[in-house]
Design a protein around this motif. Structure first.
Motif, short mmCIF file in Angstrom:
data_model
loop_
_atom_site.label_atom_id
_atom_site.label_comp_id
_atom_site.label_asym_id
_atom_site.label_seq_id
_atom_site.Cartn_x
_atom_site.Cartn_y
_atom_site.Cartn_z
N VAL A 37 4.68 25.09 33.92
CA VAL A 37 3.69 26.68 33.83
C VAL A 37 3.49 27.20 35.15
O VAL A 37 3.72 26.67 36.24
CB VAL A 37 2.21 25.95 33.28
N THR A 38 3.25 28.72 35.12
CA THR A 38 2.61 29.33 36.31
C THR A 38 1.79 30.64 35.74
O THR A 38 1.45 30.54 34.52
CB THR A 38 4.08 29.93 36.78
N ASP A 39 1.50 31.46 36.69
CA ASP A 39 0.60 32.40 36.49
C ASP A 39 1.16 33.74 36.88
O ASP A 39 1.79 33.78 37.94
CB ASP A 39 -0.86 32.04 37.15
N ASN A 40 0.61 34.84 36.02
CA ASN A 40 1.01 36.29 36.63
C ASN A 40 0.11 36.38 37.81
O ASN A 40 -1.10 36.10 37.62
CB ASN A 40 0.91 37.38 35.68
N VAL A 41 0.54 37.37 38.75
CA VAL A 41 -0.15 37.60 39.87
C VAL A 41 -0.47 39.19 40.07
O VAL A 41 0.59 39.94 39.84
CB VAL A 41 0.52 37.10 41.15
N GLU A 42 -1.66 39.77 40.35
CA GLU A 42 -1.76 41.01 40.58
C GLU A 42 -2.28 41.11 42.28
O GLU A 42 -3.23 40.34 42.48
CB GLU A 42 -2.81 41.70 39.81
N VAL A 43 -1.66 42.10 42.91
CA VAL A 43 -1.90 41.98 44.29
C VAL A 43 -1.82 43.22 44.79
O VAL A 43 -1.07 44.18 44.55
CB VAL A 43 -0.89 41.01 45.15
N CYS A 53 4.13 26.99 40.77
CA CYS A 53 5.06 26.50 39.79
C CYS A 53 4.55 24.81 39.40
O CYS A 53 4.59 24.17 40.51
CB CYS A 53 6.43 26.35 40.09
N ARG A 54 3.95 24.77 38.34
CA ARG A 54 3.11 23.33 38.01
C ARG A 54 4.06 22.69 37.01
O ARG A 54 4.30 23.20 35.94
CB ARG A 54 1.91 23.49 37.85
N VAL A 55 3.95 21.39 37.11
CA VAL A 55 4.84 20.47 36.23
C VAL A 55 3.64 19.41 35.79
O VAL A 55 3.03 18.77 36.49
CB VAL A 55 5.89 19.61 36.70
N LYS A 56 3.35 19.42 34.31
CA LYS A 56 2.53 18.64 33.52
C LYS A 56 3.01 17.07 33.60
O LYS A 56 2.30 16.21 34.25
CB LYS A 56 2.09 18.84 32.32
N ASN A 57 4.34 17.10 33.35
CA ASN A 57 4.75 15.47 33.33
C ASN A 57 6.15 15.83 34.09
O ASN A 57 7.21 16.01 33.17
CB ASN A 57 5.23 15.21 31.77
N ASN A 58 6.53 15.39 35.22
CA ASN A 58 7.59 15.39 35.91
C ASN A 58 8.35 14.10 35.88
O ASN A 58 7.61 12.80 36.29
CB ASN A 58 7.30 15.90 37.52
N ASP A 59 9.51 14.08 35.83
CA ASP A 59 10.39 12.86 35.85
C ASP A 59 11.27 12.79 37.18
O ASP A 59 12.26 12.37 36.98
CB ASP A 59 11.19 12.62 34.35
N ASP A 60 10.56 13.29 38.26
CA ASP A 60 11.61 13.56 39.27
C ASP A 60 12.48 14.32 39.26
O ASP A 60 13.51 14.35 40.30
CB ASP A 60 12.18 11.85 39.86
N SER A 61 12.22 15.50 38.36
CA SER A 61 13.40 16.52 38.35
C SER A 61 12.99 17.33 39.65
O SER A 61 11.91 17.64 40.02
CB SER A 61 13.28 17.18 37.10
N LEU A 96 5.03 23.17 43.07
CA LEU A 96 5.82 24.00 44.21
C LEU A 96 4.68 25.32 44.48
O LEU A 96 4.88 26.15 43.52
CB LEU A 96 7.22 24.28 44.15
N ARG A 97 4.18 25.40 45.48
CA ARG A 97 3.31 26.56 45.86
C ARG A 97 3.90 27.44 46.91
O ARG A 97 3.88 27.06 47.94
CB ARG A 97 1.95 26.23 45.89
#
Length: 440
Positions: A37-43, A53-61, A96-97
């Motif tokens: 998941v990620t979010d839209n950005v207004e700047v 970029c966020r992973v809820k359940n990561n298997d080391d990918s 990953l931010r």
């Protein structure tokens, strides 16, 4: 996936060749995953945008971030793209931010978060660059508006992204304008709003506000004030006399006029007749001496400015002069023997009767109240006193009605006849005793 090797060249080859091969296969079967998941950005233009970029359940990918041209910005914690404005904020197995500083309009677009699974998973973050409009400008069709006419105002907000919206306020009331949006060659927007309304004299000095609503700014507005010209408002004021005008009095009327611009001309006339010959006009004032009923009529004051002319009327009716009736001061009662002066019935209450001398109604035929019981009592006492006096005088005169002297001749008894007795008595007058007798 681990990166190993002793030389930097091998690392760079791995970063560019392997992702390229993965892109080739992943492009055929992209999957938008709920796990990534990620979010839209207004700047705002020139500010910093942060993409997560966020992973809820990561298997080391492996997680990587791509720009709208699908160029790799970050692969894990390595930045292969040569743009120093991108900086790593956080890297872990689940996030990953990345931050992008000094954002410009060219940075706008869809960024891709990618997770290397089978099949690959993708999530999209849209960056929208906000560009505020320039200062709004209000223009008026005319600088000065005449009461009752329509005015037109225009408000313009230029060079914004997205297009702004414009609202109008006149005082505390919102008005509806007509807006027009134009897109420029560089994908910017210019918005123009026109406002029309009928003005009244109450609008003079009223603030009119053009309010620009835009995601990049708050309370962005332009302000102007209405200048309304209107014809004079006229009112006649009686300076004196107070109350009803009466014959013989003087009168002064004042003409009060206000307008915008201020009235420069004020005139007095008498409707359907001429002003009295000795009437005096001084500026806005009309002065009339020694009123009489021939002056009755309608007096009119005119005031004019560049917008128009107005007037007010005063109807004069002269009343009779106040009249005063003489007030008697003494009542007199006379009989054959005694004269008594009676004061006014109110003479014993002089302090309470004194304010009546200041009453405007005093002396106009109103009779004074007389206490007849008091007068009757006084007359009865006088009559009784007179009767008593008459009785006393009568008794006195009756008691002194006969006073006389008698003389008895001594030796008259021895006289032979009357003549001798008289002679003898005459001779004894000097020695005789005096006797007095009283008769009632």
């Amino acid at each position: 996936m681990a990166i190993t090797g002793n030389g930097s060249l091998a690392t760079l080859l791995f970063l560019f060749v392997i992702p390229a091969a993965l892109h080739k296969g992943a492009a055929q079967y992209p999957v938008q995953s709920q796990n990534l998941v990620t979010d839209n950005v207004e700047v705002m233009e020139g500010d910093v945008a942060v993409i997560s970029c966020r992973v809820k359940n990561n298997d080391d990918s492996v997680i990587q971030l791509l720009n709208p041209n699908r160029q790799t910005i970050y692969f894990r914690d390595v930045r292969p793209l040569k743009d120093a404005r991108f900086q790593l904020v956080n890297f872990s197995d689940n996030e990953l931010r990345v931050s992008l500083s000094n954002v410009s309009l060219s940075d706008e677009g869809r960024y891709v978060c990618q997770l290397y699974t089978d099949p690959p998973q993708e999530a999209y973050a849209d960056i929208t660059v906000l560009i505020p409009p320039g200062n709004p400008i209000i223009e008026s069709r005319e600088g000065q508006v005449i009461e009752g006419n329509e005015t037109e105002m225009t408000c313009t907000a230029m060079g914004s992204k997205p297009a702004a919206t414009i609202r109008w306020m006149k005082g505390d009331k919102e008005l509806q304008g007509i807006s027009k949006v134009e897109e420029t060659y560089d994908h910017m927007f210019t918005v123009t709003s026109q406002l029309r309304f009928i003005v009244t004299k109450e609008d003079d000095g009223m603030p009119v506000v053009c309010i620009v609503d835009h995601p990049a700014v708050k309370d962005f507005q332009a302000l102007t004030y209405l200048v309304v010209h209107y014809k004079p408002e006229v009112k006649i004021i009686v300076e004196f006399p107070d109350g009803l005008p009466r014959e013989g009095q003087n009168m002064e009327l004042s003409c009060q006029a206000k307008g915008k611009p201020h009235p420069q001309q004020i005139n007095w006339v008498k409707v359907d007749d001429d002003l009295p010959s000795h009437a005096l006009i001084t500026g806005p004032d009309l002065y009339i001496e020694n009123l009489n009923k021939t002056y009755n009529g309608t007096y009119r004051c005119f005031a004019a400015n560049s917008v128009g002319e107005s007037y007010d009327d005063y109807i004069l009716y002269v009343y009779d002069a106040p009249t005063t009736t003489p007030i008697p001061t003494t009542a007199t009662t006379t009989n054959p023997t005694t004269t008594i002066s009676l004061p006014e019935a109110t003479a014993d209450t002089t302090p309470s009767a004194e304010p009546a001398a200041h009453d405007s109604r005093a002396g106009e035929g109103a009779p004074r109240a007389v206490d007849h019981a008091v007068i009757g009592g006084v007359v009865a006492v006088v009559v009784f006193a007179m009767l008593c006096l008459l009785i006393i005088l009568g008794r006195y005169f009756a008691r002194h009605k006969g006073t006389y002297f008698t003389h008895e001749a001594k030796g008259a008894d021895d006289a032979a006849d009357a003549d001798t007795a008289i002679i003898n008595a005459e001779g004894g007058h000097n020695n005789s005793d005096e006797k007095k007798e009283y008769y009632i």
